[in-house]
Write a protein that holds these residues in place. Structure first.
Motif, PDB file in Angstrom:
ATOM      1  N   ASP A  58      38.980 -32.970 -20.483  1.00 29.98           N
ATOM      2  CA  ASP A  58      37.700 -32.498 -21.014  1.00 29.98           C
ATOM      3  C   ASP A  58      36.544 -33.352 -20.466  1.00 29.98           C
ATOM      4  O   ASP A  58      35.508 -32.835 -20.010  1.00 29.98           O
ATOM      5  CB  ASP A  58      37.798 -32.638 -22.542  1.00 29.98           C
ATOM      6  N   LEU A  59      36.740 -34.665 -20.483  1.00 27.83           N
ATOM      7  CA  LEU A  59      35.715 -35.581 -19.986  1.00 27.83           C
ATOM      8  C   LEU A  59      35.527 -35.408 -18.476  1.00 27.83           C
ATOM      9  O   LEU A  59      34.401 -35.427 -17.970  1.00 27.83           O
ATOM     10  CB  LEU A  59      36.117 -37.027 -20.311  1.00 27.83           C
ATOM     11  N   THR A  60      36.625 -35.208 -17.745  1.00 27.06           N
ATOM     12  CA  THR A  60      36.533 -35.060 -16.284  1.00 27.06           C
ATOM     13  C   THR A  60      35.740 -33.803 -15.913  1.00 27.06           C
ATOM     14  O   THR A  60      34.902 -33.821 -15.009  1.00 27.06           O
ATOM     15  CB  THR A  60      37.944 -35.011 -15.660  1.00 27.06           C
ATOM     16  N   VAL A  61      35.998 -32.717 -16.640  1.00 25.12           N
ATOM     17  CA  VAL A  61      35.246 -31.477 -16.393  1.00 25.12           C
ATOM     18  C   VAL A  61      33.756 -31.718 -16.650  1.00 25.12           C
ATOM     19  O   VAL A  61      32.891 -31.292 -15.866  1.00 25.12           O
ATOM     20  CB  VAL A  61      35.804 -30.323 -17.271  1.00 25.12           C
ATOM     21  N   GLN A 113      41.269 -35.892  -4.006  1.00 29.23           N
ATOM     22  CA  GLN A 113      41.792 -36.976  -4.830  1.00 29.23           C
ATOM     23  C   GLN A 113      42.986 -36.462  -5.606  1.00 29.23           C
ATOM     24  O   GLN A 113      42.955 -35.379  -6.175  1.00 29.23           O
ATOM     25  CB  GLN A 113      40.721 -37.482  -5.783  1.00 29.23           C
ATOM     26  N   ALA A 114      44.017 -37.309  -5.615  1.00 26.72           N
ATOM     27  CA  ALA A 114      45.240 -36.880  -6.277  1.00 26.72           C
ATOM     28  C   ALA A 114      44.953 -36.528  -7.726  1.00 26.72           C
ATOM     29  O   ALA A 114      44.768 -37.394  -8.564  1.00 26.72           O
ATOM     30  CB  ALA A 114      46.270 -38.001  -6.198  1.00 26.72           C
ATOM     31  N   VAL A 119      42.951 -27.317 -14.078  1.00 26.61           N
ATOM     32  CA  VAL A 119      41.633 -27.057 -14.680  1.00 26.61           C
ATOM     33  C   VAL A 119      40.557 -27.855 -13.944  1.00 26.61           C
ATOM     34  O   VAL A 119      39.475 -27.337 -13.625  1.00 26.61           O
ATOM     35  CB  VAL A 119      41.648 -27.414 -16.194  1.00 26.61           C
ATOM     36  N   VAL A 120      40.860 -29.097 -13.624  1.00 25.94           N
ATOM     37  CA  VAL A 120      39.918 -29.943 -12.893  1.00 25.94           C
ATOM     38  C   VAL A 120      39.705 -29.393 -11.480  1.00 25.94           C
ATOM     39  O   VAL A 120      38.574 -29.279 -11.000  1.00 25.94           O
ATOM     40  CB  VAL A 120      40.429 -31.404 -12.855  1.00 25.94           C
ATOM     41  N   SER A 125      36.289 -26.503  -7.502  1.00 23.30           N
ATOM     42  CA  SER A 125      36.139 -25.361  -6.584  1.00 23.30           C
ATOM     43  C   SER A 125      34.961 -24.483  -6.984  1.00 23.30           C
ATOM     44  O   SER A 125      34.168 -24.067  -6.138  1.00 23.30           O
ATOM     45  CB  SER A 125      37.390 -24.488  -6.605  1.00 23.30           C
ATOM     46  N   GLU A 126      34.864 -24.187  -8.270  1.00 25.00           N
ATOM     47  CA  GLU A 126      33.791 -23.297  -8.737  1.00 25.00           C
ATOM     48  C   GLU A 126      32.419 -23.920  -8.530  1.00 25.00           C
ATOM     49  O   GLU A 126      31.463 -23.227  -8.169  1.00 25.00           O
ATOM     50  CB  GLU A 126      33.998 -22.964 -10.218  1.00 25.00           C
ATOM     51  N   LEU A 127      32.314 -25.222  -8.738  1.00 26.40           N
ATOM     52  CA  LEU A 127      31.010 -25.869  -8.554  1.00 26.40           C
ATOM     53  C   LEU A 127      30.618 -25.863  -7.079  1.00 26.40           C
ATOM     54  O   LEU A 127      29.446 -25.650  -6.744  1.00 26.40           O
ATOM     55  CB  LEU A 127      31.050 -27.291  -9.121  1.00 26.40           C
TER      56      LEU A 127
END
Lengths: 197, 197
Positions: A58-61, A113-114, A119-120, A125-127
């Motif tokens: 959640d934080l990474t997104v 990045q590994a 979801v990440v 990709s979408e951004l």
């Protein structure tokens, strides 16, 4: 993902956490910082951190979205429906790169990045798609006003310009010199521009 | 750096260690694998590993050189003094990228990775310079035979083409689709090519 806080104080606190996490992830990689590292670096309480974010994913997104907003804020030509000037955008890209000490791209640094989290990966990709579409829209506006030569495909051009930003930023960072980014952008922009009347 | 082994068996052993280390570093980052990780993954003995490499820095420099040689082997046009064909080189770049499952660039993946070692940074910079110079030499040959339009500066073009490779490889990897790399190369190559007679 949790809904954004309803109070402005809550939104400020959340934004401060995201900003600290973004800085850690940009320097050390998406996977490296733990929630505890973010806790320590941000000085927030554990209950507060988990009040705003379910966990690392959640934080990474949220960090990726924050980085995207930072990129777009540095390239106002892309969100300005009256702008048809690729050269103005070129200047914005170079200025933002130099203003941030020629660091790696806030989003591009995370490619490859590994991370096994789909979801990440999908968010990243979408951004990139949204960024490329915004550049393609600028090219389409320049095409309509004749600043780009007829026959240019805005989708092709958007992709070529985004790759120039990525490759140029990478090599400028490596050399500590903005010249590769300037040359990369110039090579593509020149090829798109209408011949001077 | 230690001298290369004098026997062919020694050189084979050393090359096998470097290849395993390169794979680990490409997947996990330059900094992540320890000498013990490389020991475990390569199945070499500790005394053998330290017979060939003084330590992590020495091994990392050897990995970068190995990655550079891999890149150059995939782009034979660059080392062929009779080749003046940017389109042939473009095909080689795309083929190598697809043959390796659209992974990130063997060298570009390491740019911006947290390494505080100036020897490693300098090696990476120098290898990128050599790659760019080799592309510039190809452009210079194409200029002499008229396949590139007059007035093109080979150094500028070499930089623009290398950034196209880097940005294109990055976005093709992200999307799992070679189109961004093809578009990036086409945008620059088209701008350089002499108009069809």
């Amino acid at each position: 993902m949790k809904p954004l806080p309803s109070t402005s104080r809550g939104r400020r606190t959340r934004a401060a956490i995201v900003s600290v996490a973004a800085d850690l992830m940009h320097r050390r990689g998406l996977a490296a910082p733990s929630m505890d590292d973010v806790l320590a670096a941000s000085g927030t309480g554990k209950s507060q951190l988990y009040h705003y974010f379910d966990g690392k994913q959640d934080l990474t997104v949220a960090v990726l979205q924050h980085q995207f907003e930072r990129v777009m804020a540095g390239q106002p030509s892309l969100s300005d429906p009256t702008c048809d000037d690729l050269h103005r955008w070129r200047e914005e890209v170079l200025e933002a790169h130099c203003a941030h000490g020629m660091e790696t791209c806030p989003l591009g640094a995370f490619v490859g990045q590994a991370t096994d989290d789909p979801v990440v990966q999908k968010t990243l990709s979408e951004l990139f798609e949204r960024w490329q579409d915004a550049i393609a829209d600028l090219v389409a506006r320049a095409l309509r006003t004749g600043r780009v030569r007829p026959g240019v495909d805005p989708a092709d051009a958007g992709c070529a310009l985004l790759t120039a930003v990525q490759g140029g930023t990478m090599l400028s960072h490596l050399r500590g010199d903005a010249q590769p980014l300037a040359r990369a952008l110039d090579a593509v922009v020149k090829g798109l521009s209408a011949p001077a009347a």
